[in-house]
Motif scaffolding. Structure first.
Motif, PDB file in Angstrom:
ATOM      1  N   TRP A  30     -20.844   3.414  -6.798  1.00  0.00           N
ATOM      2  CA  TRP A  30     -19.458   3.152  -6.415  1.00  0.00           C
ATOM      3  C   TRP A  30     -18.557   2.992  -7.641  1.00  0.00           C
ATOM      4  O   TRP A  30     -17.397   3.391  -7.630  1.00  0.00           O
ATOM      5  CB  TRP A  30     -19.381   1.916  -5.534  1.00  0.00           C
ATOM      6  N   LYS A  37     -11.444   8.290  -9.242  1.00  0.00           N
ATOM      7  CA  LYS A  37     -10.414   8.314  -8.208  1.00  0.00           C
ATOM      8  C   LYS A  37      -9.071   7.898  -8.788  1.00  0.00           C
ATOM      9  O   LYS A  37      -9.007   7.040  -9.679  1.00  0.00           O
ATOM     10  CB  LYS A  37     -10.783   7.356  -7.064  1.00  0.00           C
ATOM     11  N   GLU A  41      -5.938   5.591  -4.620  1.00  0.00           N
ATOM     12  CA  GLU A  41      -7.019   5.781  -3.656  1.00  0.00           C
ATOM     13  C   GLU A  41      -8.078   4.681  -3.707  1.00  0.00           C
ATOM     14  O   GLU A  41      -8.960   4.644  -2.850  1.00  0.00           O
ATOM     15  CB  GLU A  41      -7.707   7.131  -3.909  1.00  0.00           C
ATOM     16  N   SER A  44      -7.717   2.370  -0.573  1.00  0.00           N
ATOM     17  CA  SER A  44      -7.406   3.059   0.674  1.00  0.00           C
ATOM     18  C   SER A  44      -8.112   2.379   1.842  1.00  0.00           C
ATOM     19  O   SER A  44      -9.209   1.833   1.716  1.00  0.00           O
ATOM     20  CB  SER A  44      -7.843   4.529   0.570  1.00  0.00           C
ATOM     21  N   ASN A  46      -9.378   3.886   4.315  1.00  0.00           N
ATOM     22  CA  ASN A  46     -10.523   4.730   4.651  1.00  0.00           C
ATOM     23  C   ASN A  46     -11.125   5.292   3.371  1.00  0.00           C
ATOM     24  O   ASN A  46     -10.917   6.461   3.024  1.00  0.00           O
ATOM     25  CB  ASN A  46     -10.109   5.875   5.592  1.00  0.00           C
ATOM     26  N   PRO A  47     -11.843   4.463   2.606  1.00  0.00           N
ATOM     27  CA  PRO A  47     -12.361   4.924   1.313  1.00  0.00           C
ATOM     28  C   PRO A  47     -13.399   6.018   1.479  1.00  0.00           C
ATOM     29  O   PRO A  47     -14.208   5.997   2.408  1.00  0.00           O
ATOM     30  CB  PRO A  47     -12.982   3.658   0.715  1.00  0.00           C
ATOM     31  N   SER A  48     -13.349   6.976   0.576  1.00  0.00           N
ATOM     32  CA  SER A  48     -14.294   8.081   0.587  1.00  0.00           C
ATOM     33  C   SER A  48     -15.449   7.786  -0.356  1.00  0.00           C
ATOM     34  O   SER A  48     -15.268   7.166  -1.416  1.00  0.00           O
ATOM     35  CB  SER A  48     -13.590   9.377   0.160  1.00  0.00           C
ATOM     36  N   LEU A  49     -16.649   8.232   0.010  1.00  0.00           N
ATOM     37  CA  LEU A  49     -17.813   8.057  -0.834  1.00  0.00           C
ATOM     38  C   LEU A  49     -17.877   9.091  -1.944  1.00  0.00           C
ATOM     39  O   LEU A  49     -18.780   9.033  -2.791  1.00  0.00           O
ATOM     40  CB  LEU A  49     -19.088   8.123   0.007  1.00  0.00           C
ATOM     41  N   LEU A  50     -16.931  10.021  -1.944  1.00  0.00           N
ATOM     42  CA  LEU A  50     -16.848  11.042  -2.986  1.00  0.00           C
ATOM     43  C   LEU A  50     -15.534  10.870  -3.743  1.00  0.00           C
ATOM     44  O   LEU A  50     -14.535  10.434  -3.173  1.00  0.00           O
ATOM     45  CB  LEU A  50     -16.924  12.449  -2.381  1.00  0.00           C
ATOM     46  N   LEU A  52     -12.655  12.031  -4.334  1.00  0.00           N
ATOM     47  CA  LEU A  52     -11.652  12.984  -3.883  1.00  0.00           C
ATOM     48  C   LEU A  52     -10.367  12.236  -3.538  1.00  0.00           C
ATOM     49  O   LEU A  52     -10.409  11.308  -2.707  1.00  0.00           O
ATOM     50  CB  LEU A  52     -12.159  13.767  -2.661  1.00  0.00           C
TER      51      LEU A  52
END
Length: 280
Positions: A30, A37, A41, A44, A46-50, A52
């Motif tokens: 992480w 990131k 972001e 966020s 809705n955090p992304s695991l990638l 992006l």
């Protein structure tokens, strides 16, 4: 029925291994993702695991806006110096405690073990006054000597078990040929302690590299400050902003070399610890 129980136990074992791996690796993963990131972001809903969208701005900020390169060099000098000095003194002390006969040997060995149990905060005030009095405050040598408080006892304790496991016939043959104890150590015993030296040296280096309390207390400014307190002092655009992206990027920069070293020398580390534990 036995086959079912065996399969169930195997499944539970693999689930436990998976949990341990995820629990151990996910924080570092992480941190890596967060370092790539954009700042907007990181929080966020809705955090992304990638990572992006992808950006290198945090790494640029670390090396361009902060004096991080100097901090890395300081950490390398101080951790390397503390490790070399610990190995030099630790090898001689461990050889004496592991191979030579003198009455208070066990008492000294237990004293060395007791030194590893003292919290750093307990000796912080006295060590601060000592470094100020001898003129070593805010110097590389001052930090190197202060780091010996935790690197040297660990080095001695691990190497004592390793020296005890070496064949005594080699030592006796050297004495028959007229070698002194120091010559026996340097020319006969020391070449056989490769895995033990690698193990203790690498672990002592990691401990010195990650040390925070002494580095924060005994340094002023970036001339001698090491990486951990430098990362803690990162500031944002305002006094109330914490630059999490830059902190994550700096953490990745200082952690990846340690991970690579451990992966490269993992067999020697295991061999050194196992030899010291089983033979000692």
């Amino acid at each position: 029925m036995k086959q079912l129980n065996r399969s169930l136990r195997r499944l539970l074992f693999y689930l436990l291994v998976l949990f341990v791996v995820v629990y151990s690796v996910f924080p570092f993963y992480w941190a890596v993702v967060s370092s790539f990131k954009p700042s907007g972001e990181l929080f966020s809903t809705n955090p992304s695991l990638l990572p992006l969208p992808f950006t290198l701005d945090h790494y640029k900020n670390v090396f361009l806006q902060a004096n991080f390169g100097r901090n890395l060099l300081n950490s390398l000098i101080i951790a390397g110096g503390a490790t070399l000095l610990s190995l030099t003194l630790g090898v001689m002390a461990a050889y004496a405690l592991g191979r030579l006969l003198f009455p208070p040997k066990n008492a000294v060995l237990y004293l060395v073990l007791a030194m590893t149990m003292f919290p750093q905060i307990a000796v912080l005030g006295g060590l601060f006054m000592l470094l100020r009095q001898v003129g070593l405050f805010n110097t590389h040598l001052g930090l190197i000597l202060s780091y010996l408080l935790f690197t040297l006892p660990f080095t001695v304790w691990v190497l004592v078990g390793y020296f005890r496991g070496l064949p005594r016939e080699l030592e006796e043959a050297a004495y028959v040929d007229g070698a002194t104890p120091l010559q026996t150590l340097l020319k006969v015993m020391l070449p056989l302690t490769g895995p033990g030296l690698v193990t203790t040296g690498l672990l002592a280096f990691i401990a010195a590299w990650n040390e925070y309390l002494f580095a924060l207390t005994f340094t002023v400014g970036d001339a001698v400050r090491t990486v951990p307190p430098a990362i803690a002092s990162f500031g944002g655009a305002s006094p109330f902003e914490i630059p999490w992206g830059s902190i994550m990027a700096a953490s990745v920069v200082v952690t990846v070399p340690l991970v690579v070293l451990v992966l490269l020398f993992q067999q020697r580390i295991v061999a050194g610890l196992t030899a010291g534990a089983v033979k000692g």
